[in-house]
Enzyme design. Structure first.
Site, mmCIF file in Angstrom:
data_model
loop_
_atom_site.group_PDB
_atom_site.id
_atom_site.type_symbol
_atom_site.label_atom_id
_atom_site.label_comp_id
_atom_site.label_asym_id
_atom_site.label_seq_id
_atom_site.Cartn_x
_atom_site.Cartn_y
_atom_site.Cartn_z
ATOM 1 N N ARG A 170 0.826 -1.211 0.000
ATOM 2 C CA ARG A 170 0.000 0.000 0.000
ATOM 3 C C ARG A 170 0.856 1.256 0.000
ATOM 4 N NH1 ARG A 170 -5.222 -1.415 3.675
ATOM 5 N NH2 ARG A 170 -5.371 -3.605 3.110
ATOM 6 N N GLU A 218 -10.742 -1.646 -5.929
ATOM 7 C CA GLU A 218 -11.306 -0.686 -4.985
ATOM 8 C C GLU A 218 -10.426 0.557 -4.862
ATOM 9 O OE1 GLU A 218 -11.169 -1.487 -0.843
ATOM 10 O OE2 GLU A 218 -13.141 -0.662 -0.420
#
Ligand code: 5AD
Length: 637
Positions: free
Chosen positions: A252, A326
């Site tokens: 991330r 997403e």
């Protein structure tokens, strides 16, 4: 913005009770406690210089001159490491006139003694109410001379980067080489073949809507391909309708080198020993993900993450045949990062959306884009989630995306949650049509409660049950599953298996009635509030969607409670009303019509009459009640 906020704080007259600096240190972006403390200090008459999370010692020391106290919070237990030089640095800077407090979770379990020689006047380890801090501070400051000199604002003025025109896009040649696995995604025709060969989330959701079914999706991410395969096959057997790769935190943050080192070191260790908290999709590469998704070709897959630079991960996701991704420029920014300009985020997400759009335009493949309307998860008023979803849907559709899933996390008041989902569905369709963005499928996904869970498994199961019933009533097409172990660990296979059974049975069997008038009222309220936000932004930007989104944040029209981002106004404040619905105790800069503001004022006033008039204490109670299991049943009302 903070300045305005401070002046607006009630109960403030005469000279300040003192000047304090408030800051978080460490990598952690958790900013709920810090925000509550800021509010308490401002309401208690202090002049607060709020630096936010992820500050370094140098910045804090620079801010500390001419203040009476410096309050530092650390949430990851490594304060000793971040603040090792504090004592020496203070001496060097001649900063000995003020009080220094440390709080949060500054030491790992049982290590509080390690903090003794850092040089703080007080150390709070673990939860302490804002009121306690305020009292200590007042007592400790009593009799000391106050600093009066005006401090200059040192934080650099915020410059708004210009949003690039839609036509300008980053080049794939610059994105794919960011890690050596990127090149495998180059051939889009081959990728499209893989995408076509598997069931897509968009198709599965359309089918579910027609059958009035709700799809159930657990979260799953482990650091090895074999582990992931075992999880997927077991979850599929136990009725998971949608499977997802939950991406690890290092990916991330785009730290591929660090992951490589961890994967190498872990090669000889058992899988449980992995230091990664999810699936490192970029490092493990396209082939592995493609193989895994092909094994379960009749089950739609999705990638869930919160990646700062989402471009390479998107390339590999689509390349692997996974047609659902997403995240977005607001929802994967405001809840997670301290300093990520909205315009930069829009540019990166436009790359993702254009890529998805081109797979549709050139190969007829529909890739779903889902938005994380959960945001900071704590007491998020539904209109904030709705506005963020509408903006991200418009940004995506403008790039050619043909399926959007809007995310909503239940807050615990059934009428409000059900009304919110219906409003979000309506608003998504309404704004896409109004801006001429046609043929876009709009769906809503229901997140079971996303705030901190109770440790009691029985209490947690109450949430899972009540939540599943609300989800069915709301008409959401999919449910993101939680487990009874949420407070304790990343869910294991067994945790997810139990929850799957529990929730799926409820989704099938129960059709609970709901108070329709109340639901309709909540739905209309969310619609009115969201239209006020979105219309203000579109008008101010002359209907340029990218600019509208930047302006909406800059002007405090989109204001996510407890956001760690310096770009977020932080001037609106939520509170539950007497029926447990989330309202605004402060509407801040929100561009609401007068009747909407009056409604919130009245709802909050009634709560204060019932429960005592200390807004901050009630806010603390609302933020912690669920985690402490202080509820009779779920939903709350
Ligand atoms: N596997 C399964 N669930 C995960 N979560 C975070 N990482 C993983 C993972 N690797 C879940 C948390 C929380 C939500 C935000 O995601 O338990 O419920």
């Amino acid at each position: 913005m903070l300045e305005e906020h401070r002046d607006a704080a009630p109960g403030r007259s005469g000279p300040p009770a003192g000047r304090v600096v408030l800051a978080g240190v460490g990598a952690d972006a958790h900013s709920v406690g810090l925000t509550v403390l800021r509010e308490a200090l401002a309401r208690g008459g202090f002049d607060v210089d709020f630096l936010g999370v992820q500050q370094d010692l140098t910045t804090i020391l620079r801010a500390a001159g001419h203040t009476d106290a410096v309050l530092i919070s650390n949430m990851d237990g490594h304060a000793k490491y971040y603040l090792a030089d504090l004592r020496a640095a203070r001496r060097e800077a001649g900063l000995d006139g003020q009080l220094w407090y440390l709080g949060g979770y500054p030491a790992l379990d049982d290590r509080a003694a390690d903090l003794d020689d850092l040089g703080f006047d007080r150390v709070f380890q673990g939860y302490v109410s804002a009121d306690t801090v305020l009292h200590r501070l007042r007592d400790d400051l009593a009799g000391r001379p106050r600093k009066r000199a005006r401090r200059a604002r040192r934080s650099a003025p915020i410059e708004t980067p210009v949003v690039l025109p839609l036509s300008e896009s980053d080049r794939r040649e610059d994105v794919l080489p960011a890690w050596r696995t990127g090149a495998a995604a180059l051939d889009r025709a081959a990728n499209a073949d893989r995408l076509r060969a598997r069931t897509s989330l968009a198709d599965r959701q359309r089918e579910a809507k027609a059958r009035r079914e709700i799809l159930v999706q657990p979260r799953t991410g482990v650091s090895s391909v074999e582990g992931q395969e075992a999880l997927f096959s077991a979850l599929r057997r136990h009725g998971a309708d949608v499977l997802s790769f939950q991406i690890d935190s290092l990916t991330r943050n785009n730290q591929y080198e660090d992951i490589e080192r961890i994967l190498k070191a872990a090669a000889d260790l058992p899988p449980e020993a992995s230091q990664l908290n999810g699936y490192p999709a970029v490092n493990l590469g396209l082939e592995a993900m493609a193989r895994l998704s092909a094994m379960f070709g009749d089950t739609p897959f999705q990638v869930r993450h919160s990646t700062r630079d989402p471009r390479l991960l998107a390339e590999l996701t689509f390349g692997a045949g996974i047609a659902a991704y997403e995240g977005g420029a607001l929802s994967y920014n405001l809840p997670y990062f301290r300093d990520y300009p909205i315009a930069h985020a829009i540019r990166r997400w436009r790359y993702v959306d254009r890529l998805a759009g081109r797979y549709h335009a050139e190969f007829g493949v529909t890739i779903d884009r889902e938005f994380f309307g959960v945001l900071t998860a704590c007491l998020v008023p539904p209109c904030v989630a709705a506005a963020v979803n509408v903006f991200e849907a418009l940004l995506a559709a403008q790039c050619g995306v043909k399926s959007v899933t809007l995310g909503y996390a239940e807050q615990g008041c059934r009428a409000q949650d059900v009304g919110a989902v219906r409003a979000i569905q309506r608003l998504g369709e309404e704004y896409l049509a109004r801006l001429g963005l046609r043929d876009v499928e709009v769906s809503v996904v229901w997140h079971q409660f996303m705030g901190a869970f109770p440790r009691s498994e029985d209490k947690a199961r109450q949430i899972l049950r009540g939540s599943a019933e609300s989800a069915v009533l709301s008409g959401a097409v999919r449910l993101m599953l939680k487990t009874h172990a949420e407070a304790v660990r990343i869910p294991s296979l067994d945790d997810n298996r139990e929850s799957l059974t529990l929730v799926r049975d409820l989704c099938r069997a129960r059709r609970t009635e709901t108070a329709d008038d109340q639901v309709r009222f909540e739905e209309e309220l969310v619609v009115a509030e969201t239209r006020a936000i979105v219309d203000s932004a579109l008008a101010a930007a002359d209907h340029d969607i990218g600019r509208a989104v930047v302006l909406a944040v800059e002007r405090g029209w989109v204001d996510v409670p407890f956001s760690p981002s310096r770009w977020n106004a932080g001037s609106a404040l939520p509170l539950r009303d007497c029926g447990e619905a989330v309202r605004f105790a402060e509407t801040g800069l929100l561009p609401f019509p007068e009747d909407v503001k009056a409604f919130h004022r009245a709802a909050v006033a009634a709560r204060l009459r019932r429960d005592g008039d200390d807004v901050v204490a009630l806010l603390e109670r609302d933020l912690s009640a669920t985690a402490r299991g202080e509820f009779d049943d779920w939903p709350l009302a």
